[in-house]
Design an enzyme around this catalytic site. Structure first.
Site, PDB file in Angstrom:
ATOM      1  N   VAL A 265       0.883  -1.270   0.001  1.00 26.45           N
ATOM      2  CA  VAL A 265      -0.093   0.245   0.162  1.00 26.45           C
ATOM      3  C   VAL A 265       0.858   1.348   0.040  1.00 26.45           C
ATOM      4  CG1 VAL A 265      -1.802   1.015   1.308  1.00 26.45           C
ATOM      5  CG2 VAL A 265      -2.028  -1.079   1.160  1.00 26.45           C
ATOM      6  N   ALA A 266       2.070   1.206   0.585  1.00 25.58           N
ATOM      7  CA  ALA A 266       2.817   2.321   0.938  1.00 25.58           C
ATOM      8  C   ALA A 266       3.277   2.616  -0.436  1.00 25.58           C
ATOM      9  CB  ALA A 266       3.872   2.182   1.737  1.00 25.58           C
ATOM     10  N   ASP A 312      -2.806  34.229 -37.187  1.00 25.01           N
ATOM     11  CA  ASP A 312      -3.109  35.142 -38.218  1.00 25.01           C
ATOM     12  C   ASP A 312      -3.276  36.428 -37.354  1.00 25.01           C
ATOM     13  OD1 ASP A 312      -6.487  33.565 -38.597  1.00 25.01           O
ATOM     14  OD2 ASP A 312      -5.735  34.682 -36.829  1.00 25.01           O
ATOM     15  N   ASP A 635     -10.180  30.464 -38.296  1.00 23.36           N
ATOM     16  CA  ASP A 635     -11.468  30.933 -38.148  1.00 23.36           C
ATOM     17  C   ASP A 635     -12.504  30.667 -39.251  1.00 23.36           C
ATOM     18  OD1 ASP A 635     -10.579  32.777 -39.769  1.00 23.36           O
ATOM     19  OD2 ASP A 635     -10.724  34.457 -38.497  1.00 23.36           O
ATOM     20  N   ASN A 701       6.885   7.361   0.667  1.00 28.71           N
ATOM     21  CA  ASN A 701       7.194   6.087   0.581  1.00 28.71           C
ATOM     22  C   ASN A 701       8.526   5.782   1.205  1.00 28.71           C
ATOM     23  OD1 ASN A 701       5.023   5.755  -1.172  1.00 28.71           O
ATOM     24  ND2 ASN A 701       6.139   5.464  -2.980  1.00 28.71           N
TER      25      ASN A 701
HETATM   26  P1  ATP Z   1      -5.989  37.271 -41.328  1.00 28.89           P
HETATM   27  O1  ATP Z   1      -5.489  35.873 -42.207  1.00 28.89           O
HETATM   28  O2  ATP Z   1      -4.703  37.476 -40.522  1.00 28.89           O
HETATM   29  O3  ATP Z   1      -7.150  37.076 -40.534  1.00 28.89           O
HETATM   30  P2  ATP Z   1      -7.374  38.788 -43.474  1.00 28.89           P
HETATM   31  O4  ATP Z   1      -8.453  39.099 -42.886  1.00 28.89           O
HETATM   32  O5  ATP Z   1      -6.305  39.909 -44.137  1.00 28.89           O
HETATM   33  O6  ATP Z   1      -6.169  38.463 -42.340  1.00 28.89           O
HETATM   34  P3  ATP Z   1      -8.372  36.896 -45.311  1.00 28.89           P
HETATM   35  O7  ATP Z   1      -9.825  37.077 -44.320  1.00 28.89           O
HETATM   36  O8  ATP Z   1      -7.913  35.756 -45.566  1.00 28.89           O
HETATM   37  O9  ATP Z   1      -7.323  37.321 -44.162  1.00 28.89           O
HETATM   38  O10 ATP Z   1      -8.494  37.940 -46.376  1.00 28.89           O
HETATM   39  C1  ATP Z   1      -7.544  38.005 -47.448  1.00 28.89           C
HETATM   40  C2  ATP Z   1      -7.585  39.314 -48.045  1.00 28.89           C
HETATM   41  O11 ATP Z   1      -8.772  39.479 -48.849  1.00 28.89           O
HETATM   42  C3  ATP Z   1      -7.695  40.426 -47.094  1.00 28.89           C
HETATM   43  O12 ATP Z   1      -6.237  41.034 -46.866  1.00 28.89           O
HETATM   44  C4  ATP Z   1      -8.394  41.530 -48.154  1.00 28.89           C
HETATM   45  O13 ATP Z   1      -7.413  42.174 -48.929  1.00 28.89           O
HETATM   46  C5  ATP Z   1      -9.213  40.798 -48.625  1.00 28.89           C
HETATM   47  N1  ATP Z   1     -10.794  40.872 -47.878  1.00 28.89           N
HETATM   48  C6  ATP Z   1     -10.873  40.667 -46.727  1.00 28.89           C
HETATM   49  N2  ATP Z   1     -12.200  40.732 -46.340  1.00 28.89           N
HETATM   50  C7  ATP Z   1     -12.838  40.984 -47.489  1.00 28.89           C
HETATM   51  C8  ATP Z   1     -14.039  41.437 -47.754  1.00 28.89           C
HETATM   52  N3  ATP Z   1     -15.134  41.233 -46.866  1.00 28.89           N
HETATM   53  N4  ATP Z   1     -14.412  41.598 -49.001  1.00 28.89           N
HETATM   54  C9  ATP Z   1     -13.504  41.722 -50.056  1.00 28.89           C
HETATM   55  N5  ATP Z   1     -12.338  41.505 -49.854  1.00 28.89           N
HETATM   56  C10 ATP Z   1     -11.902  41.144 -48.667  1.00 28.89           C
END
Ligand code: ATP
Length: 928
Positions: A265-266, A312, A635, A701
């Site tokens: 047990v110890a 990112d 994301d 122990n």
């Molecule tokens: P991270 O990857 O660091 O989150 P990010 O938002 O720039 O950055 P993405 O979401 O992949 O990365 O977007 C890539 C690129 O697309 C952006 O840098 C921007 O130039 C363009 N972009 C982002 N959002 C939009 C949008 N809603 N409409 C049009 N172009 C966009």
């Protein structure tokens, strides 16, 4: 379904909830609590104790039998309680991240809890959303659904809002139906909910597929293995002690068995697994308070050994509160005043204020950007409140700049309504919306607005608007645009470009029906208009968190979709990049790079920009091949392979999609990089605590075993200093609570000044064993034997006293000596638990009494030992007697003696190992 374009009313929705109930999938049957409880009494050690009890009864020692069983019962209950606490903690965590769904009710878009969804609700679906009920598609923009959870088929299927006339399709194959439990892999759409909860397709099969069993973590597996090894060792020791006792001391079989049992047990670390599980669960709770929700206990350990964090930029390192502060057209550069989302501010150039109406190019830039956006601005409810946004901040700030230019967005939306959207994709880095013109313009009936990353938009543009005129794109115009873009990017600003394209009826290559428009046919031959330049400052706490990573030997690698110069500028501002020539990989460049070269680059300063999410996976794989333990943030839908592959996948709680959250191991409730670093700190601390805990229970122990060895080796000439019941008292009684307290020790000051733990390193390494057995254990053994002989010497030596039997027939001097041996172990363990609280720093630097759990544990063990010596019924069972003032004087000297000896050792280590008083390694500091 009795619904409408404006969705259900709130009243109707609640009436339907009354009728159909909540939208929940009942979980499969849980494990029976009775069985879980009983399993704490059927493992090897428990069985040994049951048998020992029976033998004690058979040998005519009923008190001993009862006591052994009682100890077994108490120990089992305690383990069950620990398991239950751990379960409760993880259960509570699951509830901390409620799921929401977007619906239209009472004519406006709202986010409601998934469980409140009712049949007839109009549900909005976006890329990355989980589908929360079964429904019929009524609008689809390139909607593709991943139905693998339902059908096992991993290729996404296209969904449409058209009627389906084909016969013989299964439910899942029907293109205008979507199902609970599936997810949107591309596009967006609207769905009328038809079935919820258990009546969905998923609900019907849920009870078959649900598997709530939590996987054992590597640490738990390692401990399980370790416990088994130690158990075998303990059993061998037991057999040896039994044989020696029978052969040399001639105590009789039953007495020898009971004696050997004490040894077994110890040595068995019985409380180890439940305590470790509880420590991990408590760490998970602490992490959740620091905005990191960990989904399984095994992630806690991986966090502790994380050596690279790939993160990112937008929203994680930066605030994701965008404000447009410049506009640029080939004719002019404008400055935009005002901060935040409040539409208050001016557009200025050439020393005067501009309105959209003053300049055609400016008007198209502002209108096109705002119409090509899905975000909404929400005005504050109270006077003086803040404007907030629904949707993507990058898009929301475009609405704000349009309003500063005097545009009435509702009027614009009415004038040129949107008929189609080609949704944003990280891979394309742009999005488009197609609008119906009020009346044809030069034969064009529709117009497409395209906004996105400047180099993408410029690449697709063949014309440019300059001062109201459309001219062909030329090399010099292209380089003027890109120079302007680079100038902003170098200041860390984020730039979006806008272009448009008139769509003529009967134009070659363009489909006749809007529903067939796609990026290839629409996003070409564009007319470039201008740039919207926005600032997105770094989060204030991130620079300190990056610095902390540097000290902790953790590398931070930025992997962003944004432009290289913007990325490097931000990386420099927060300290990720320090050298003058970081290697910047763009997405296309990474495509062309071999794995060997990538690994070489990964050893130095490197930033990944303009990356497609799929490329993250390659970076992660290469880092892992280099032996790193990698945490990765993400994301979007396309981030999930990297999130799954990483040792720790980290999803964003606010902006992350449901798909990313599902693939991740940890979810940040504030999307903040600094929270990852806090979680790493907790991960390291819990590992250190488990080590402290092991050190503590292993060390006891030695004082339990050495006295028995002395007794055996002297052939019984020295009476047994510690009886079996007393060993049980220490092992399963007094030691339990202080040990548990070590599990809640806060992180030591230097926990983030050490390099990451080698993931292959064993918890119980030679250093810990040496410290436990040869140092702490030795101190305990000397104390215990010292007390025994002190009592014997004080009363006159009684060699070979009778030791087995019931209290009354034992020699009083022997009883007093053995009581002292027991009490001495308990008292020296007070010093030991303090010693275990820190590794090299002085326990006084963290506060001698600062761990309340440990303090309570100490009070408990002292109370228990006093009761055992004072209460006559217990005296009989535990072979004890009341102690005198002189005895107590001896005993109270033990904790400070044990503590000061170890403090001396720690001070020497600190001096020679270059640790300062707080245990922070000086050489670690100079590495900075
Ligand atoms: P991270 O990857 O660091 O989150 P990010 O938002 O720039 O950055 P993405 O979401 O992949 O990365 O977007 C890539 C690129 O697309 C952006 O840098 C921007 O130039 C363009 N972009 C982002 N959002 C939009 C949008 N809603 N409409 C049009 N172009 C966009």
């Amino acid at each position: 379904m009795g619904t409408a374009r404006a969705g259900l009313t709130a009243g109707e929705a609640s009436a339907r909830q009354g009728r159909y109930g909540k939208n929940v999938i009942q979980s499969a049957k849980k494990k029976s609590q009775v069985l879980v409880f009983l399993s704490n009494f059927t493992h090897l050690m428990a069985i040994l104790l049951w048998v020992a009890g029976i033998i004690a009864f058979a040998a005519g020692m009923p008190e001993l039998g009862v006591a052994v069983w009682l100890v077994n019962v108490i120990n089992g209950c305690f383990s069950y309680w620990q398991e239950h606490q751990a379960d409760k903690a993880t259960e509570a965590l699951k509830k901390m991240l409620p799921s929401y769904v977007s619906v239209i009710r009472d004519g406006s878009e709202q986010k409601i809890l998934v469980e409140d969804l009712v049949p007839g609700d109009v549900m909005l679906l976006e890329e990355g959303d989980k589908v929360s009920a079964d429904g019929r598609v009524v609008r689809a923009n390139g909607l593709q659904i991943d139905q693998s959870t339902l059908t096992g088929e991993s290729n996404p299927v296209r969904k449409t809002s058209d009627a389906v006339l084909e016969e013989g399709l299964t439910h899942a194959e029907t293109p205008n139906l979507v199902f609970e439990g599936t997810s949107v892999s591309e596009g967006n759409g609207r769905v009328v909910v038809t079935n919820i909860g258990m009546s969905t397709e998923f609900g019907k099969i849920a009870s078959l597929t649900q598997n709530m069993e939590e996987k054992e973590s590597p640490l738990q597996r390692q401990l399980d293995h370790l416990t088994k090894q130690i158990t075998v060792f303990a059993l061998c020791m037991g057999v040896a002690f039994f044989a020696l006792d029978v052969a040399f001391v001639h105590n009789g079989l039953a007495a020898s068995f009971i004696f050997a049992l004490g040894m077994v047990v110890a040595f068995i670390p019985e409380g180890l697994l439940p305590t470790v599980t509880l420590s991990l669960a408590m760490a998970v709770q602490r992490m959740s308070k620091r905005n990191a929700l960990v989904k399984s206990l095994s992630s806690v350990e991986a966090l502790g050994s994380t050596s690279v964090i790939c993160t990112d930029k937008t929203g994680t390192l930066t605030q994701n509160e965008m404000t447009v502060n410049h506009l640029w057209t080939p004719a002019r550069e404008y400055e935009v005043t005002g901060v935040g989302y409040a539409p208050r501010g001016e557009i200025r150039a050439d020393g005067r204020s501009y309105q959209a109406a003053d300049d055609d190019d400016l008007r198209i830039l502002l209108t096109g950007s705002a119409l090509c956006s899905n975000a909404r601005l929400i005005a504050p409810e109270k006077e003086g409140g803040r404007y907030t946004v629904l949707g993507d901040p990058t898009e929301a700030c475009l609405l704000v700049s349009a309003q500063k230019g005097g545009l009435d967005l509702q009027e614009e939306q009415r004038r040129i309504p949107r008929v189609r959207e080609l949704p944003f994709e990280s891979r394309r880095k742009r999005m488009s919306t197609i609008h119906q013109l009020e009346r044809p313009l030069d034969g064009a009936t529709r117009v497409a607005f395209v906004k996105g990353a400047p180099n993408e938009v410029v690449r697709l543009s063949t014309k440019v608007r300059v001062n109201g005129e459309v001219v062909p794109m030329s090399d010099s115009l292209r380089s003027r645009i890109m120079n302007a873009n680079d100038g902003y990017a170098e200041d860390g600003l984020r730039v979006l470009a806008l272009a448009y394209r008139p769509i003529h009826r009967d134009e070659g290559g363009v489909p006749a029906s809007v529903s067939e428009y796609d990026p290839q046919t629409i996003e070409r031959d564009l007319t470039f208009v201008g740039l919207e330049v926005m600032q997105d400052p770094p989060r204030p706490e991130v620079a300190a968190a990056v610095e902390e990573c540097r000290r902790a030997g953790i590398r931070v690698v930025m992997i962003t979709g944004d432009y290289g110069l913007t990325a490097v500028s931000i990386a420099r501002k927060i300290g990720i990049v320090r050298g003058s020539h970081p290697r910047v990989f763009s997405g296309p460049e990474l495509e062309r790079t071999s794995d060997e070269e990538l690994r070489r680059a990964l050893r130095g300063e490197v930033v990944f920009a303009r990356m497609a999410p799929e490329q993250k996976l390659r970076v992660v794989e290469n880092l892992q091949a280099m032996g790193e333990v990698v945490a990765v943030t993400g994301d979007g839908v396309n981030d999930s392979p990297a999130l799954k592959k990483a040792d720790i996948g980290v999803a964003m709680g606010i902006t992350g999609t449901d798909v990313a959250k599902e693939a991740a191991d940890m979810i940040l409730t504030d999307d903040n990089f600094a929270s990852i670093v806090s979680a790493v700190e907790e991960g390291r601390a819990v590992y250190a605590n488990i080590r402290k805990f092991m050190l503590y229970i292993l060390n006891s122990n030695v004082p339990e075993a050495v006295p028995s060895a002395v007794y055996l080796l002297s052939g019984g000439a020295v009476p047994l200093p510690l009886t079996t019941m007393q060993i049980l008292t220490i092992d399963l009684g007094t030691d339990m609570l202080p040990a548990l307290g070590l599990g809640s020790e806060p992180p030591e000051a230097d926990v983030m000044s050490r390099p990451p733990r080698d993931p292959n390193e064993h918890l119980l390494n030679a250093r810990v064993m040496r410290k436990a057995f040869l140092w702490y254990g030795l101190l305990g053994a000397v104390s215990s034997l010292g007390a025994f002989f002190f009592a014997q010497a004080a009363a006159g030596w009684v060699p070979g006293a009778r030791m087995f039997g019931v209290g009354a027939d034992l020699d009083p001097v022997y009883v007093r000596s053995t009581t002292m041996a027991l009490a001495a172990i308990v008292f020296s363990q007070i010093g030991e638990v303090m010693n275990c609280r820190t590794e090299v720093s002085s326990v006084f630097s963290v506060g001698l009494l600062s761990n309340r759990q440990v303090d309570k544990g100490i009070l408990f063990e002292v109370a228990l030992i006093v009761l055992i010596t004072l209460l006559p019924p217990l005296q009989g069972v535990f072979h004890t007697c009341p102690l005198t003032a002189q005895d107590y004087l001896f005993l109270v000297l033990l904790p400070p003696a044990v503590l000061l000896l170890e403090e001396g050792r720690k001070a020497i280590v600190r001096r020679h190992g270059h640790y300062d008083r707080n245990g922070v390694r000086a050489d670690a500091a100079s590495e900075r």
